[in-house]
Design a protein around this motif. Structure first.
Motif, PDB file in Angstrom:
ATOM      1  N   PRO A  76      -7.337   1.450 -11.775  1.00  0.00           N
ATOM      2  CA  PRO A  76      -6.151   0.529 -11.592  1.00  0.00           C
ATOM      3  C   PRO A  76      -6.261  -1.016 -12.352  1.00  0.00           C
ATOM      4  O   PRO A  76      -5.475  -1.480 -12.792  1.00  0.00           O
ATOM      5  CB  PRO A  76      -5.982   0.393 -10.049  1.00  0.00           C
ATOM      6  CG  PRO A  76      -6.606   1.782  -9.588  1.00  0.00           C
ATOM      7  CD  PRO A  76      -7.947   1.942 -10.708  1.00  0.00           C
TER       8      PRO A  76
ATOM      9  N   GLY B 263       1.062  -4.389  -7.234  1.00  0.00           N
ATOM     10  CA  GLY B 263      -0.158  -3.632  -7.439  1.00  0.00           C
ATOM     11  C   GLY B 263      -1.306  -4.158  -8.019  1.00  0.00           C
ATOM     12  O   GLY B 263      -1.095  -5.543  -8.343  1.00  0.00           O
ATOM     13  N   PRO B 264      -2.435  -3.629  -8.169  1.00  0.00           N
ATOM     14  CA  PRO B 264      -2.816  -2.029  -7.552  1.00  0.00           C
ATOM     15  C   PRO B 264      -2.540  -2.205  -5.972  1.00  0.00           C
ATOM     16  O   PRO B 264      -2.971  -2.944  -5.299  1.00  0.00           O
ATOM     17  CB  PRO B 264      -4.027  -2.204  -7.891  1.00  0.00           C
ATOM     18  CG  PRO B 264      -4.418  -3.116  -8.992  1.00  0.00           C
ATOM     19  CD  PRO B 264      -3.547  -4.303  -8.618  1.00  0.00           C
TER      20      PRO B 264
ATOM     21  N   VAL C 146      -3.926   4.966  -6.228  1.00  0.00           N
ATOM     22  CA  VAL C 146      -3.844   3.566  -6.606  1.00  0.00           C
ATOM     23  C   VAL C 146      -2.978   3.476  -7.706  1.00  0.00           C
ATOM     24  O   VAL C 146      -2.873   3.847  -8.689  1.00  0.00           O
ATOM     25  CB  VAL C 146      -5.150   2.974  -6.836  1.00  0.00           C
ATOM     26  CG1 VAL C 146      -5.095   1.573  -6.609  1.00  0.00           C
ATOM     27  CG2 VAL C 146      -6.138   3.441  -5.527  1.00  0.00           C
ATOM     28  N   SER C 147      -1.966   2.404  -7.429  1.00  0.00           N
ATOM     29  CA  SER C 147      -0.777   2.525  -8.306  1.00  0.00           C
ATOM     30  C   SER C 147      -0.440   1.022  -8.743  1.00  0.00           C
ATOM     31  O   SER C 147      -0.807   0.010  -7.902  1.00  0.00           O
ATOM     32  CB  SER C 147       0.739   2.918  -7.634  1.00  0.00           C
ATOM     33  OG  SER C 147       0.581   4.043  -7.522  1.00  0.00           O
ATOM     34  N   VAL C 148       0.083   0.862 -10.113  1.00  0.00           N
ATOM     35  CA  VAL C 148       0.603  -0.690 -10.422  1.00  0.00           C
ATOM     36  C   VAL C 148       2.023  -0.113 -10.938  1.00  0.00           C
ATOM     37  O   VAL C 148       2.167   0.844 -11.601  1.00  0.00           O
ATOM     38  CB  VAL C 148      -0.282  -0.950 -11.682  1.00  0.00           C
ATOM     39  CG1 VAL C 148       0.046  -2.131 -12.130  1.00  0.00           C
ATOM     40  CG2 VAL C 148      -1.814  -1.028 -11.289  1.00  0.00           C
TER      41      VAL C 148
ATOM     42  N   GLU D 245       5.595   3.699 -12.192  1.00  0.00           N
ATOM     43  CA  GLU D 245       4.198   3.486 -11.772  1.00  0.00           C
ATOM     44  C   GLU D 245       3.241   4.371 -12.371  1.00  0.00           C
ATOM     45  O   GLU D 245       3.594   5.384 -12.777  1.00  0.00           O
ATOM     46  CB  GLU D 245       4.716   4.425 -10.150  1.00  0.00           C
ATOM     47  CG  GLU D 245       3.527   4.365  -9.197  1.00  0.00           C
ATOM     48  CD  GLU D 245       3.631   5.228  -7.993  1.00  0.00           C
ATOM     49  OE1 GLU D 245       2.789   5.209  -7.178  1.00  0.00           O
ATOM     50  OE2 GLU D 245       4.850   5.489  -7.548  1.00  0.00           O
TER      51      GLU D 245
ATOM     52  N   ALA E 283      -0.464   5.384 -11.952  1.00  0.00           N
ATOM     53  CA  ALA E 283      -1.364   5.559 -10.782  1.00  0.00           C
ATOM     54  C   ALA E 283      -2.628   6.607 -11.096  1.00  0.00           C
ATOM     55  O   ALA E 283      -2.667   7.084 -12.359  1.00  0.00           O
ATOM     56  CB  ALA E 283      -0.737   6.304  -9.747  1.00  0.00           C
ATOM     57  N   SER E 284      -3.829   6.260 -10.352  1.00  0.00           N
ATOM     58  CA  SER E 284      -4.594   7.249 -10.565  1.00  0.00           C
ATOM     59  C   SER E 284      -5.213   7.725  -9.327  1.00  0.00           C
ATOM     60  O   SER E 284      -5.103   6.686  -8.076  1.00  0.00           O
ATOM     61  CB  SER E 284      -5.888   6.470 -11.413  1.00  0.00           C
ATOM     62  OG  SER E 284      -6.283   5.215 -10.593  1.00  0.00           O
TER      63      SER E 284
END
Length: 134
Positions: free
Chosen positions: A87, A104-105, A116-118, A129, A131-132
Motif C-alpha cells: 500500500p 488510505g492506506p 489494505v486500500s488506497v 480503490e 488494494a492488496s
C-alpha cells in the motif's frame, strides 16, 4: 439454478474517452485497445488488465450506438482493483503522478477477507480503490 462465476467486463460512462483512456493507462498501467464500430454501433475503446477489461462508453453515445443502462452517468462508479504492490508504494505511485489520495492506506473488507486500500478519483470522479491482500 443460474450461478455466475466471474465478471467478463465492466462499462464505465465517461465524459471524454481520450482523457479516461490516458488516465487508466498512465496511472493504473492498463493497456488500451480500440475496436472498430460494430454494425449500427460506435467504436469501442477498452482498457485491458490481467484477464479483465473495462469498456469506456462516451456519455454522449445514444442507446442506438451503445446499448446501456437506463440512466448512464459519468462519475457514479466505485471500482476496486487488486495489486501485488504494498500500500505505501501504491500511495507513492499516485503522489508521483500528481493524483490526490482521497483515503488510505486503510484496512477494508475484500471478497476474500481484509485488504489494505488506497482510494483516488479518476478524471470523471469515479472512486477508484487500489488494494492488496496482506
Amino acid at each position: 439454478m443460474l450461478r455466475v462465476n466471474a465478471f467478463d467486463h465492466v462499462v464505465l460512462n465517461v465524459r471524454d474517452v481520450e482523457i479516461a483512456a490516458d488516465w487508466y493507462s498512465r496511472v493504473l498501467g492498463m493497456e488500451r485497445r480500440d475496436a472498430p464500430p460494430a454494425e449500427g454501433g460506435a467504436a469501442r475503446t477498452s482498457m485491458m488488465f490481467g484477464r479483465n477489461k473495462i469498456n469506456l462508453r462516451p456519455i454522449s453515445a445514444t442507446q442506438e450506438e451503445w446499448f446501456t443502462g437506463l440512466s448512464p452517468q459519468a462519475g457514479s462508479d466505485d471500482l476496486c482493483f487488486l495489486t501485488d504492490l504494498p500500500p505505501a508504494q501504491v500511495a507513492d505511485h499516485f503522489r508521483a503522478n500528481g493524483i490526490e489520495i482521497a483515503l488510505g492506506p486503510v484496512i477494508k473488507q475484500g471478497a476474500r477477507g481484509d485488504i489494505v486500500s488506497v482510494y483516488v478519483r479518476d478524471p470523471d470522479g469515479n472512486l477508484i480503490e487500489v488494494a492488496s491482500y496482506p
